[in-house]
Structures are given as structure tokens and as C-alpha cells.
Design an enzyme around this catalytic site. Structure first.
Site, PDB file in Angstrom:
ATOM      1  N   CYS A 128       0.815  -1.218   0.000  1.00  0.00           N
ATOM      2  CA  CYS A 128       0.000   0.000   0.000  1.00  0.00           C
ATOM      3  C   CYS A 128       0.848   1.267   0.000  1.00  0.00           C
ATOM      4  O   CYS A 128       0.533   2.242  -0.705  1.00  0.00           O
ATOM      5  CB  CYS A 128      -0.950  -0.003   1.187  1.00  0.00           C
ATOM      6  SG  CYS A 128      -0.145  -0.210   2.795  1.00  0.00           S
ATOM      7  N   HIS A 241      -3.332   6.335   5.081  1.00  0.00           N
ATOM      8  CA  HIS A 241      -1.910   6.571   5.322  1.00  0.00           C
ATOM      9  C   HIS A 241      -1.497   7.946   4.786  1.00  0.00           C
ATOM     10  O   HIS A 241      -2.080   8.461   3.822  1.00  0.00           O
ATOM     11  CB  HIS A 241      -1.056   5.527   4.600  1.00  0.00           C
ATOM     12  CG  HIS A 241      -1.149   4.144   5.178  1.00  0.00           C
ATOM     13  ND1 HIS A 241      -1.781   3.853   6.353  1.00  0.00           N
ATOM     14  CD2 HIS A 241      -0.636   2.958   4.720  1.00  0.00           C
ATOM     15  CE1 HIS A 241      -1.678   2.554   6.597  1.00  0.00           C
ATOM     16  NE2 HIS A 241      -0.996   1.995   5.628  1.00  0.00           N
TER      17      HIS A 241
END
Length: 338
Positions: A128, A241
Site C-alpha cells: 500500500c 496513510h
């Protein structure tokens, strides 16, 4: 087309289902696979109720065109032969095959055509943090090739799963009630803290998460000379994030050039107005598809740029990217037929 989701009951599996539900892909038949614990449960898709099947060595994927797999590296390794036996293309969200030479590692905005050459019928979804960084770097790389990247990540609890999110919430409740918080999912207490440690440490002092960003970047961008140095940090954020990125290119790219490239790049949304306190923040961007970029400025320590990114790692960092790989293959094959 006929599609299967393996790991349908997990956090990423559920997001894949949502992305498919709202997308335009023609899904004629959908099968859901999971563990013995989730087998027998039912999930809704486009007005239909579908029962989750248990994934076993006897599971039959005959007739399944694509399997979107998000059940962990060990499951991917153990069941890849079962899934691909009858010609099914496996799009895998785990780390099991990412660095195998005969498995393409794909971010569609960057190297979508790599997905068309999968000799083992396996396509890997990158980590990711790598996806988020490279979607943001790609517009810069198109102006002038990237030479060197430094990145510090600020990774949400959701990157460690639903149980980790629950632990963060419970730690806050415990601290507010003056109880000793329990620590099970992380190396240390995450509430009111940051932990500069994600995944296991390797011999060179970097963690495996940090080395993923180094190795995967080189493979996806087809450039073994790009230098990448990462520090990956867990922060007490629930979902999405963030990354602070410093990039040096072969020729200097101006701030104005970079902002214009971000404005027009696929998969990127620019939020960059410091005068009005406008910049990407995970609080507001969880559940959104793009990689958001802001704080674009000249690097005062060298001939490069510095900028900030935020993206939902369950979506573009996992489920959305996997579905976009499938869309890329589907569209490419339709173009060839035309």
C-alpha cells in the site's frame, strides 16, 4: 465475466466487493471464498445474496475468469495452484509473489501493460505504501526521470487490520478511564504515541516494510537505479496513510511544473493552498479513491521537491488497485477484439 473474491470476509475483501458493486465492470457471476469461520455467511452484491464458500484444496475455480485474492501471503502461496489450475487469472494482494521475476507487479497508472504478460496467471498488487508513493511520483517522473527518493510514512492502524483499529480505540478508552491499556497488535502502545517500526527488522537496519518500498519501486518503474530510502511509522490514526516525500530528478522540476502535473495526473487530486490551511489530511480523506497531494515546495536541502500525500490504504493501497488491474486487462482485451 466471472469473478471470485478470496478472503471476502476480511477488510480488503469487503472493500473489493464495494468497489465492484459501484463500478462498471460486467460481473455475470460472483463467487466468494473465505475461511471455515466465514463459510456459510452471506453477502449482498448488486441485489443478490451470495453465500461465502470455504476455500479448500478441493475448491473448483473452473469457469472463473479472475480471482481477486486478499487472504494473506501463506494462503496465496498454498492455494495459487488451485486458483489458477483452469486458467483463472489471480490478482493477489499479498506479498507472496511481488518480487518473483515471472509475476508482474502492477500499478495501472504506471505500468498497466505489465498485467498483460502473466505467464503464471498471477499478477501481484504492490504494498500500500509503495502504491501511494508511486502514483504521486509518476507525474513528476514523466517530466524528468526520478533519481532519488526519501520518504517517511505515517501509517494508520487500519494497515494492521480491523483488530488493530479496535485496539487503538480501546487504548484510548482505557487511558481516559485511567486503566492500563492492553498492547497486543503493535510492538508498543499506539494511543498518544508513534511507533517507528512496521514489520520485522532486516539485517541492514531497515524493516521489511521499508525494503518493500525500495524493491517494489524499482520493479514497477522498470528502473533498477532509482534510490529509495524509507522510514515507516505507525501513527494513532484510524484509516488512511500519509507520506512525506522528497524527490530528486535528473533535471530540476519547478514547483509550478509539479503542481500542474499533479492537477492533470490520473488517480491524483491536488489540495495545496497553505494560505487557506488547505492540504490533505487522513481525517477527511478516508474512504476516498485518489491519492491526494499537497504541500508542494522546493527542497531546501538539495535540487529537488518535497510534498505530502494522503491515501486510503484499503482502497488505492489494496482493493481499488486490484480492481483497476482487472479493469485494465478487461479494457485492453476488448480493444484488441475491436
Amino acid at each position: 465475466m466471472n469473478i471470485a473474491i478470496v478472503g471476502a470476509g476480511g477488510a480488503v475483501g469487503r472493500e473489493i466487493l464495494k468497489v465492484l458493486e459501484g463500478g462498471a465492470l460486467p460481473v455475470d457471476n460472483l463467487r466468494l471464498f473465505g475461511s471455515a469461520r466465514s463459510a456459510g455467511s452471506k453477502m449482498n452484491f448488486r441485489g443478490r445474496e451470495i453465500e461465502v464458500e470455504e476455500l479448500t484444496r478441493q475448491s473448483d475455480f473452473n469457469g472463473v475468469d479472475y480471482a481477486l485474492v486478499s487472504a494473506g501471503a501463506s494462503v496465496s502461496r498454498d492455494f495459487a495452484d488451485v486458483i489458477t489450475a483452469h486458467g483463472t487469472i489471480m490478482i493477489d494482494n499479498s506479498s507472496a509473489f511481488r518480487m518473483d521475476d515471472d509475476v508482474p507487479l502492477v500499478v495501472p497508472e504506471i505500468n498497466g501493460d505489465d498485467a498483460l504478460d502473466a505467464p503464471r496467471r498471477i499478477i501481484a498488487n504492490p504494498n500500500c505504501t509503495t502504491i501511494q508513493m508511486l502514483v504521486a511520483l509518476n507525474p513528476i517522473n514523466r517530466i524528468s526521470p526520478v533519481k532519488r527518493v526519501h520518504v517517511a510514512t505515517y501509517q494508520a492502524a487500519s494497515g494492521a487490520g480491523a483488530a488493530a483499529m479496535d485496539e487503538l480505540e480501546q487504548q484510548h478508552r482505557d487511558i481516559a478511564a485511567r486503566r492500563e491499556p492492553k498492547v497486543e497488535r503493535f510492538a508498543h502502545q499506539l494511543a498518544f504515541n508513534v511507533i517507528p517500526h512496521i514489520d520485522v527488522f532486516t539485517d541492514n537496519g531497515y524493516t521489511r516494510e521499508e525494503m518493500k518500498m525500495f524493491n517494489e519501486t524499482r520493479k514497477i518503474m522498470h528502473s533498477p537505479s532509482i534510490e529509495v530510502s524509507a522510514t515507516c511509522v505507525r501513527v494513532p490514526v484510524m484509516r488512511a496513510h500519509s507520506e512525506a516525500i522528497w524527490v530528486e530528478t535528473e533535471r530540476p522540476v519547478s514547483v509550478e511544473e509539479a503542481r500542474e502535473a499533479f492537477r492533470t495526473a490520473p488517480g491524483v487530486t491536488l489540495i495545496d493552498n497553505p494560505g487557506r490551511l488547505e492540504y490533505p489530511m487522513p481525517l477527511h480523506l478516508a474512504g476516498e479513491y485518489p491519492v491526494y497531494v499537497g504541500r508542494v515546495r522546493r527542497d531546501l536541502a538539495g535540487p529537488g521537491l518535497s510534498f505530502w500525500t494522503v491515501s486510503d490504504q484499503l482502497l488505492k493501497g489494496a482493493a481499488l488497485n486490484a480492481v483497476q488491474i482487472l479493469e485494465w486487462i478487461h479494457n485492453a482485451r476488448n480493444s484488441q477484439m475491436d
